[in-house]
Design an enzyme around this catalytic site. Structure first.
Site, short mmCIF file in Angstrom:
data_model
loop_
_atom_site.label_atom_id
_atom_site.label_comp_id
_atom_site.label_asym_id
_atom_site.label_seq_id
_atom_site.Cartn_x
_atom_site.Cartn_y
_atom_site.Cartn_z
N ARG A 51 0.74 -1.32 0.02
CA ARG A 51 0.05 -0.03 0.05
C ARG A 51 1.00 1.23 -0.08
O ARG A 51 0.35 2.35 -0.43
CB ARG A 51 -0.94 -0.08 1.12
CG ARG A 51 -2.38 -0.54 1.09
CD ARG A 51 -3.23 -0.17 2.01
NE ARG A 51 -2.44 -0.78 3.13
CZ ARG A 51 -3.23 -1.30 4.34
NH1 ARG A 51 -4.41 -0.65 4.55
NH2 ARG A 51 -2.48 -1.45 5.40
N LYS A 148 -0.36 -18.88 5.84
CA LYS A 148 -1.26 -19.16 7.00
C LYS A 148 -1.64 -17.99 7.61
O LYS A 148 -0.75 -17.01 7.67
CB LYS A 148 -0.37 -20.34 7.82
CG LYS A 148 0.33 -19.71 8.77
CD LYS A 148 0.85 -20.58 9.81
CE LYS A 148 0.65 -19.95 11.31
NZ LYS A 148 1.23 -20.61 12.42
N HIS A 178 5.28 -23.57 6.69
CA HIS A 178 6.89 -23.59 6.42
C HIS A 178 7.43 -24.75 7.12
O HIS A 178 8.58 -25.11 6.75
CB HIS A 178 7.33 -22.38 6.77
CG HIS A 178 7.34 -21.93 8.29
ND1 HIS A 178 6.29 -21.41 8.97
CD2 HIS A 178 8.45 -22.44 9.21
CE1 HIS A 178 6.69 -21.40 10.11
NE2 HIS A 178 7.68 -21.65 10.43
N LYS A 182 11.28 -27.55 6.09
CA LYS A 182 12.51 -27.81 6.89
C LYS A 182 13.29 -28.99 6.44
O LYS A 182 12.43 -30.01 6.33
CB LYS A 182 12.09 -27.98 8.35
CG LYS A 182 11.67 -26.58 9.27
CD LYS A 182 11.60 -26.64 10.48
CE LYS A 182 10.90 -25.49 10.92
NZ LYS A 182 11.96 -24.42 11.16
N GLU A 216 8.25 -22.73 21.78
CA GLU A 216 9.05 -21.39 21.41
C GLU A 216 9.38 -20.70 22.80
O GLU A 216 8.57 -20.92 23.98
CB GLU A 216 8.00 -20.88 20.82
CG GLU A 216 7.67 -21.25 19.46
CD GLU A 216 6.72 -20.47 18.72
OE1 GLU A 216 7.03 -19.70 18.06
OE2 GLU A 216 5.54 -20.68 19.26
N ASP A 235 -3.29 -21.88 16.10
CA ASP A 235 -1.88 -21.36 15.42
C ASP A 235 -0.67 -22.48 15.26
O ASP A 235 -0.05 -22.27 14.13
CB ASP A 235 -1.36 -20.09 16.55
CG ASP A 235 -0.26 -19.40 15.93
OD1 ASP A 235 -0.36 -18.85 14.51
OD2 ASP A 235 0.63 -19.45 16.55
N HIS A 240 1.18 -27.13 11.87
CA HIS A 240 2.48 -27.55 12.00
C HIS A 240 2.56 -28.90 12.58
O HIS A 240 3.21 -29.96 12.28
CB HIS A 240 3.35 -26.57 12.71
CG HIS A 240 3.43 -25.22 12.30
ND1 HIS A 240 3.50 -25.21 10.74
CD2 HIS A 240 3.47 -24.12 12.98
CE1 HIS A 240 3.33 -23.74 10.76
NE2 HIS A 240 3.53 -23.08 12.02
N LYS A 331 4.20 -21.15 24.11
CA LYS A 331 5.16 -19.76 23.90
C LYS A 331 5.78 -19.54 25.24
O LYS A 331 5.08 -20.28 26.37
CB LYS A 331 4.28 -18.77 23.62
CG LYS A 331 3.49 -18.85 22.32
CD LYS A 331 3.87 -18.09 21.30
CE LYS A 331 3.35 -17.98 19.93
NZ LYS A 331 4.25 -18.33 18.87
P1 NAD Z 1 2.41 -7.30 7.93
O1 NAD Z 1 1.24 -6.49 8.48
O2 NAD Z 1 3.86 -7.11 8.36
O3 NAD Z 1 2.28 -6.85 6.25
C1 NAD Z 1 1.28 -6.65 5.61
C2 NAD Z 1 1.55 -6.16 4.15
O4 NAD Z 1 0.36 -6.27 3.37
C3 NAD Z 1 2.22 -4.87 4.14
O5 NAD Z 1 3.18 -4.86 3.04
C4 NAD Z 1 1.01 -3.88 3.41
O6 NAD Z 1 1.42 -2.85 2.71
C5 NAD Z 1 0.15 -4.95 2.86
N1 NAD Z 1 -1.31 -4.78 2.59
C6 NAD Z 1 -2.27 -4.42 3.63
N2 NAD Z 1 -3.45 -4.02 3.22
C7 NAD Z 1 -3.32 -3.97 1.83
C8 NAD Z 1 -4.19 -3.75 0.90
N3 NAD Z 1 -5.21 -3.23 1.04
N4 NAD Z 1 -3.58 -3.60 -0.45
C9 NAD Z 1 -2.33 -4.12 -0.68
N5 NAD Z 1 -1.33 -4.39 0.11
C10 NAD Z 1 -1.99 -4.41 1.46
O7 NAD Z 1 2.06 -8.69 7.84
P2 NAD Z 1 2.96 -10.11 7.73
O8 NAD Z 1 3.45 -10.39 8.94
O9 NAD Z 1 4.23 -9.90 6.70
O10 NAD Z 1 2.09 -11.36 7.34
C11 NAD Z 1 1.67 -11.28 6.07
C12 NAD Z 1 0.92 -12.82 5.92
O11 NAD Z 1 1.84 -13.72 6.26
C13 NAD Z 1 -0.20 -12.92 6.56
O12 NAD Z 1 -1.05 -13.61 6.01
C14 NAD Z 1 0.24 -13.76 8.03
O13 NAD Z 1 -0.84 -14.43 8.60
C15 NAD Z 1 1.19 -14.54 7.13
N6 NAD Z 1 2.53 -15.00 8.17
C16 NAD Z 1 3.28 -14.21 8.64
C17 NAD Z 1 4.27 -14.85 9.53
C18 NAD Z 1 5.41 -13.52 9.87
O14 NAD Z 1 6.36 -14.26 10.45
N7 NAD Z 1 5.31 -12.53 9.70
C19 NAD Z 1 4.40 -15.93 9.88
C20 NAD Z 1 3.68 -16.86 9.29
C21 NAD Z 1 2.63 -16.40 8.19
#
Ligand code: NAD
Length: 484
Positions: A51, A148, A178, A182, A216, A235, A240, A331
């Site tokens: 965004r 996820k 993920h 592994k 964790e 979660d 997992h 956790k």
């Molecule tokens: P985050 O909140 O850090 O990032 C979200 C991203 O989505 C940003 O780049 C934002 O700009 C974009 N975004 C939000 N609304 C938007 C819109 N309307 N249009 C376009 N872009 C938009 O989230 P994250 O932690 O990076 O997680 C992303 C996905 O990965 C989620 O589904 C989360 O459940 C999954 N996930 C994350 C992790 C992790 O370690 N961060 C682990 C497992 C799964």
């Protein structure tokens, strides 16, 4: 040992959520490593969207920072980083609105593999799938990667599967867990199905029980809002731990291909018994020492969400009837440690007499830290003094056994992204698998809801709640120590 890197075909990868935490911490560093190793062809392109308004140069600067932060110094190489960053570009885009889409289309190459990585909030997944179609971005070589959580119960998972199916074939959908990327998890299949040694013993006749632990040391601070609505069961256990259980319990697939493997995993999930209320313990960490408690970390005044689950479950099939599987995850435990321990039964008769302290053979598959495999075997204690026995570990650390290659093993995400490009779905969850996992999980959650009651508190930095200990002691067994 020299690692064999087989380059994939040049591809276009569009990362939705390219400025987010996951993209910066895992996806971009992972892609860089594949680029550096020569697996990602230099003509491939990564188009990040988000965004935030910025141009491609600003995005490259952001990723350069992420690489500095998340790559070990020995993997950094200025020339290679520079070349990698040139493969990146950025397009501001609103996933659920109109902005940015018409600019995205001309950047994609028609005859290449085109992967769309949904690294945005799960609420955006259905709309994003529809938008890709509406804007004509889905080619014959397209595939989508879904992060996820995949639904929060059976109904929502079904609804999401149905929406995705309107726009993509199952063969184009890559649901990431993920854990499946592994090294040790894949080795589980190699150990089981590439050696004659274990398989004849791999059943209820010879296996006393199996323990699966994903501990964790971190708390939920920083992602409290998401976590508080989910809890450990949703979660961690539904995905997992369930996947690990499947790989331990499944029948040998007739071939190592995506559907053959996933068919066998699905049969395991369907054979899982319901969990009896007395076989489940829920816990929540409380402040201890300098460590905050769950409420403070999750920024809630009072919550019944579990940050810990331990449970015992059986499998109703010929191979496993009678062997319990004990699962636990939490956790803010005393260490970060994930392992699977297969405890074999004692030999039927000891020729060494009753006085010998017997220890069972335990095969431990360590996922983290220090991925590897250990088998506890009884041997004679060295020296004079008669036939005294001692249980010693046959210990293999992958990093040591594989030398340089072991130290530099690809992280789960980079391996899985390359599998997406190659079109190999073996390590991704199929839609019916996810639904079956929820179909088993939902009644467990519904039962404790119906029962009421708060999760049992445990000290932050401890091994979990006392009731979890009792869960195994009751059966005359013990959890293995959690040590990092
Ligand atoms: P985050 O909140 O850090 O990032 C979200 C991203 O989505 C940003 O780049 C934002 O700009 C974009 N975004 C939000 N609304 C938007 C819109 N309307 N249009 C376009 N872009 C938009 O989230 P994250 O932690 O990076 O997680 C992303 C996905 O990965 C989620 O589904 C989360 O459940 C999954 N996930 C994350 C992790 C992790 O370690 N961060 C682990 C497992 C799964």
């Amino acid at each position: 040992m020299v690692s064999r890197v087989i380059p994939v075909q040049p591809f276009d990868l569009v990362v939705f959520g390219g400025t987010g935490d996951l993209a910066q911490r895992k996806i971009m560093p992972g892609l860089y490593r594949r680029f550096h190793d020569g697996q990602m062809p230099p003509t491939s392109r990564v188009i990040a969207t988000g965004r935030r308004e910025m141009d491609s140069d600003a995005y490259r600067a952001l990723v350069a920072q992420a690489l500095a932060q998340h790559l070990p110094p020995e993997l950094r190489d200025a020339a290679s980083e520079h070349a990698f960053l040139q493969r990146l570009s950025y397009q501001p885009l609103d996933v659920s609105g109109a902005a940015g889409w018409t600019e995205l289309a001309p950047r994609l190459n028609d005859d290449r593999v085109r992967a769309f990585y949904f690294s945005v909030a799960p609420t955006l997944f259905p709309g994003l799938a529809a938008q890709l179609h509406r804007h004509g971005l889905v080619s014959a070589h397209s595939r989508i990667v879904i992060e996820k959580p995949f639904g929060h119960d059976l109904d929502s998972a079904r609804a999401l599967n149905a929406t995705l199916a309107q726009h993509f074939d199952e063969g184009q959908i890559y649901r990431i867990d993920h854990y499946l990327g592994k090294e040790t998890v894949q080795n589980l299949m190699a150990v089981r199905f590439a050696n004659i040694l274990f398989e004849p013993l791999w059943n209820a006749e010879f296996v006393d029980h199996v323990q699966i632990t994903v501990a964790e040391s971190v708390g939920v601070a920083g992602r409290g809002r998401y976590y508080d609505a989910a809890g450990a069961m949703r979660d961690m256990v539904q995905n997992h731990l369930m996947q690990l259980l499947c790989l331990i319990a499944m029948e040998p697939p007739h071939r190592f291909d995506a559907d053959a493997v996933r068919d066998e995993k699905l049969k395991v999930i369907r054979a899982l018994d319901a969990v009896a209320p007395q076989d489940l313990v829920r816990g929540q960490y409380r402040a201890a020492g300098a460590m905050a408690g769950y409420s403070e970390d999750a920024e809630t005044l009072r919550s019944d969400t579990e940050s810990y689950v331990a449970l015992k479950v059986g499998l109703s099939n010929w191979r496993w009837k009678g062997t319990p599987f004990y699962l636990r995850t939490g956790k803010r435990l005393c260490a970060r440690s994930s392992e699977i321990a297969v405890t074999f039964k004692e030999p039927p008769h000891s020729i060494f007499g009753e006085s010998e302290k017997w220890r069972e053979n335990v095969l431990v598959i360590r996922l983290q830290p220090n991925e590897g495999i250990t088998l506890g075997v009884m041997i004679k204690e060295p020296g004079p003094g008669g036939m005294r026995l001692v249980n010693v570990p046959l210990d293999m650390s992958f990093a040591e056994a594989l030398g340089e290659d072991g130290r530099d093993m690809p992280d789960a995400y980079e391996r899985l992204i390359m599998d997406v490009i190659r079109g190999n779905q073996t390590l991704f969850m199929r839609g019916d698998e996810v639904e079956a996992a929820w179909a088993w999980t939902d009644p467990v959650i519904a039962a404790w809801r119906a029962q009421g009651g708060a999760p049992q508190p445990y000290d932050a930095g401890s091994a979990g709640p006392d009731d979890a200990l009792a869960l195994m002691l009751r059966d005359g067994r013990r959890w293995r120590e959690i040590s990092g």
